[in-house]
Design an enzyme around this catalytic site. Structure first.
Site, PDB file in Angstrom:
ATOM      1  N   LYS A 124      72.547 102.220  15.489  1.00  0.00           N
ATOM      2  CA  LYS A 124      72.037 102.649  13.532  1.00  0.00           C
ATOM      3  C   LYS A 124      73.560 102.590  12.613  1.00  0.00           C
ATOM      4  O   LYS A 124      74.218 103.093  13.297  1.00  0.00           O
ATOM      5  CB  LYS A 124      72.179 104.345  14.557  1.00  0.00           C
ATOM      6  N   ASP A 170      69.674 104.446   9.197  1.00  0.00           N
ATOM      7  CA  ASP A 170      69.599 105.899   9.056  1.00  0.00           C
ATOM      8  C   ASP A 170      70.454 106.194   7.874  1.00  0.00           C
ATOM      9  O   ASP A 170      71.921 106.799   7.639  1.00  0.00           O
ATOM     10  CB  ASP A 170      70.754 106.927  10.709  1.00  0.00           C
ATOM     11  N   PRO A 208      58.255 110.531  -5.025  1.00  0.00           N
ATOM     12  CA  PRO A 208      57.641 109.787  -4.039  1.00  0.00           C
ATOM     13  C   PRO A 208      57.587 108.335  -4.725  1.00  0.00           C
ATOM     14  O   PRO A 208      57.968 108.050  -3.192  1.00  0.00           O
ATOM     15  CB  PRO A 208      55.756 110.319  -3.906  1.00  0.00           C
ATOM     16  N   GLN A 256      80.160 118.685  17.562  1.00  0.00           N
ATOM     17  CA  GLN A 256      78.593 118.775  18.085  1.00  0.00           C
ATOM     18  C   GLN A 256      79.032 120.278  18.445  1.00  0.00           C
ATOM     19  O   GLN A 256      78.961 121.049  19.457  1.00  0.00           O
ATOM     20  CB  GLN A 256      78.305 117.757  19.635  1.00  0.00           C
ATOM     21  N   THR A 296      60.217 106.129  -5.975  1.00  0.00           N
ATOM     22  CA  THR A 296      61.419 105.844  -5.313  1.00  0.00           C
ATOM     23  C   THR A 296      61.585 105.993  -3.687  1.00  0.00           C
ATOM     24  O   THR A 296      62.166 104.669  -3.480  1.00  0.00           O
ATOM     25  CB  THR A 296      62.155 106.759  -6.125  1.00  0.00           C
ATOM     26  N   ARG A 319      80.418 108.496  19.449  1.00  0.00           N
ATOM     27  CA  ARG A 319      82.265 108.756  19.813  1.00  0.00           C
ATOM     28  C   ARG A 319      81.856 108.325  20.645  1.00  0.00           C
ATOM     29  O   ARG A 319      83.180 108.064  21.190  1.00  0.00           O
ATOM     30  CB  ARG A 319      82.618 109.894  18.925  1.00  0.00           C
ATOM     31  N   ARG A 343      75.861 114.981  24.552  1.00  0.00           N
ATOM     32  CA  ARG A 343      76.964 114.826  25.433  1.00  0.00           C
ATOM     33  C   ARG A 343      77.273 115.059  26.915  1.00  0.00           C
ATOM     34  O   ARG A 343      76.221 115.167  27.786  1.00  0.00           O
ATOM     35  CB  ARG A 343      78.218 115.946  25.148  1.00  0.00           C
ATOM     36  N   THR A 347      71.406 118.989  11.966  1.00  0.00           N
ATOM     37  CA  THR A 347      71.973 120.115  13.259  1.00  0.00           C
ATOM     38  C   THR A 347      73.329 120.631  12.747  1.00  0.00           C
ATOM     39  O   THR A 347      73.609 121.560  13.434  1.00  0.00           O
ATOM     40  CB  THR A 347      72.871 118.875  14.280  1.00  0.00           C
ATOM     41  N   ASP A 369      63.894 111.993  -2.324  1.00  0.00           N
ATOM     42  CA  ASP A 369      63.314 111.319  -3.899  1.00  0.00           C
ATOM     43  C   ASP A 369      62.572 111.462  -4.057  1.00  0.00           C
ATOM     44  O   ASP A 369      61.795 112.101  -3.815  1.00  0.00           O
ATOM     45  CB  ASP A 369      64.161 109.981  -4.356  1.00  0.00           C
ATOM     46  N   LYS A 420      68.307 108.081   4.913  1.00  0.00           N
ATOM     47  CA  LYS A 420      67.863 109.677   5.523  1.00  0.00           C
ATOM     48  C   LYS A 420      67.423 109.842   3.437  1.00  0.00           C
ATOM     49  O   LYS A 420      67.349 110.198   2.710  1.00  0.00           O
ATOM     50  CB  LYS A 420      68.064 110.526   5.941  1.00  0.00           C
ATOM     51  N   PHE A 421      66.294 108.707   3.387  1.00  0.00           N
ATOM     52  CA  PHE A 421      65.906 108.744   1.773  1.00  0.00           C
ATOM     53  C   PHE A 421      65.210 110.246   1.222  1.00  0.00           C
ATOM     54  O   PHE A 421      64.165 110.854   2.590  1.00  0.00           O
ATOM     55  CB  PHE A 421      64.058 107.151   1.368  1.00  0.00           C
TER      56      PHE A 421
HETATM   57  O1  C5P Z   1      78.436 113.296  17.491  1.00  0.00           O
HETATM   58  P1  C5P Z   1      78.035 110.946  17.821  1.00  0.00           P
HETATM   59  O2  C5P Z   1      79.227 110.484  16.982  1.00  0.00           O
HETATM   60  O3  C5P Z   1      77.459 111.265  19.224  1.00  0.00           O
HETATM   61  O4  C5P Z   1      76.921 111.472  16.542  1.00  0.00           O
HETATM   62  C1  C5P Z   1      76.153 110.485  16.127  1.00  0.00           C
HETATM   63  C2  C5P Z   1      75.262 111.110  14.990  1.00  0.00           C
HETATM   64  O5  C5P Z   1      74.665 111.795  15.841  1.00  0.00           O
HETATM   65  C3  C5P Z   1      75.580 110.669  14.060  1.00  0.00           C
HETATM   66  O6  C5P Z   1      75.934 109.289  13.049  1.00  0.00           O
HETATM   67  C4  C5P Z   1      74.830 112.107  13.095  1.00  0.00           C
HETATM   68  O7  C5P Z   1      73.986 110.895  12.313  1.00  0.00           O
HETATM   69  C5  C5P Z   1      74.749 112.673  14.286  1.00  0.00           C
HETATM   70  N1  C5P Z   1      75.055 114.101  14.646  1.00  0.00           N
HETATM   71  C6  C5P Z   1      74.307 114.720  13.744  1.00  0.00           C
HETATM   72  N2  C5P Z   1      74.728 116.406  14.853  1.00  0.00           N
HETATM   73  C7  C5P Z   1      76.466 116.121  14.111  1.00  0.00           C
HETATM   74  C8  C5P Z   1      77.340 115.455  15.006  1.00  0.00           C
HETATM   75  C9  C5P Z   1      76.653 113.903  15.201  1.00  0.00           C
HETATM   76  O8  C5P Z   1      72.872 114.771  14.344  1.00  0.00           O
HETATM   77  N3  C5P Z   1      77.372 117.346  14.486  1.00  0.00           N
END
Ligand code: C5P
Length: 243
Positions: A36, A63, A70, A198, A72, A219, A189, A127, A68, A65-66
């Site tokens: 991604k 990723d 429609p 997270q 565009t 991560r 995780r 999230t 704007d 996340k467009f």
């Molecule tokens: O936390 P991690 O490094 O696994 O995040 C991977 C992807 O998950 C991030 O690029 C982000 O798009 C999404 N993410 C999320 N909510 C969070 C942290 C990361 O949607 N709190």
């Protein structure tokens, strides 16, 4: 039957340089399904990096996340399609017309230019948002209701699926009536890994069991001492918990 567990893993290349991203791709390309590219890497490395990576045979989820007007979003989506990405996303809160026009334009360019149609995914509620965040911007709904609302809107507009946290996968599976509707889930995780930022987490296996098709993981893989071992543990967790 072939085991496609690894195909469910999308590695988030949340790194500041193309060089670092290339290194992670080289290390992980045979062990995961896709990668991604998000706002950070796209802003620094841009379309050139996307083209190069796609040309190299990598499945890439754009990723950015467009969101704007429609026309565009539809035009930007056509360019994402021409770049050859496997999947990209748009904000469902942009509304029905924005989404359906995007689907239509992507379909058209694929037919005209003989391109592969990317999967178009709607972003529901980030999230990082909770009820308070929604209220601040004038939305009185609770998070789950808003996620479901936007998931249904995405489906009606012809999108292929949505991004949603592990907490909302079950409610989407139960209430959005389309079997092939994809759910892409960040925020997983393994129990033994620190939770970073997270807030609400599940294991990969629990997320798949709850109805997720793809897991976006950053991560826990990129910052592991042994990245391949981290992937191996994630795959093992999916196999043992979701069967
Ligand atoms: O936390 P991690 O490094 O696994 O995040 C991977 C992807 O998950 C991030 O690029 C982000 O798009 C999404 N993410 C999320 N909510 C969070 C942290 C990361 O949607 N709190």
């Amino acid at each position: 039957m072939a085991d496609h567990t690894k195909d469910r893993i999308i590695v988030a290349l949340d790194v500041p340089t193309a060089e670092e991203a290339r290194m992670h791709i080289a290390d992980l390309r045979d062990s995961v399904g896709a990668f991604k590219i998000g706002l950070q890497l796209f802003t620094v490395a841009g379309a050139g990096f996307v083209r190069e990576t796609v040309k190299d045979g990598i499945k890439l989820f754009l990723d950015v996340k467009f969101h704007d007007i429609p026309v565009t979003v539809a035009n930007a989506s056509v360019e994402a399609t021409r770049l050859g990405v496997w999947m990209f996303n748009i904000h469902a809160i942009g509304g029905s017309e924005m989404m359906s026009r995007t689907v239509e334009s992507v379909k058209e360019v694929c037919e005209k230019e003989n391109l592969r149609r990317p999967k178009i995914i709607g972003v529901t509620v980030l999230t990082s948002s909770n009820r308070v965040t929604l209220k601040q911007v004038g939305l009185e709904m609770n998070v789950a209701d808003q996620v479901l609302n936007l998931a249904n809107l995405s489906k009606s507009a012809g999108l292929d699926g949505v991004v949603a946290s592990p907490n909302e996968t079950e409610i989407i599976r139960k209430n959005v009536s389309r079997d092939d509707f994809l759910i892409v889930t960040p925020g997983v995780r393994l129990g033994n890994v620190e939770n970073d930022d997270q807030k609400r987490v599940m294991t990969p296996g629990e997320a798949i069991l709850g109805g997720a098709d793809y897991l976006v993981i950053g991560r826990p893989i990129l910052q592991a001492e042994d990245k391949l071992e981290a992937v191996r543990q994630i795959i093992e967790n999916i196999r043992s918990e979701s069967i």
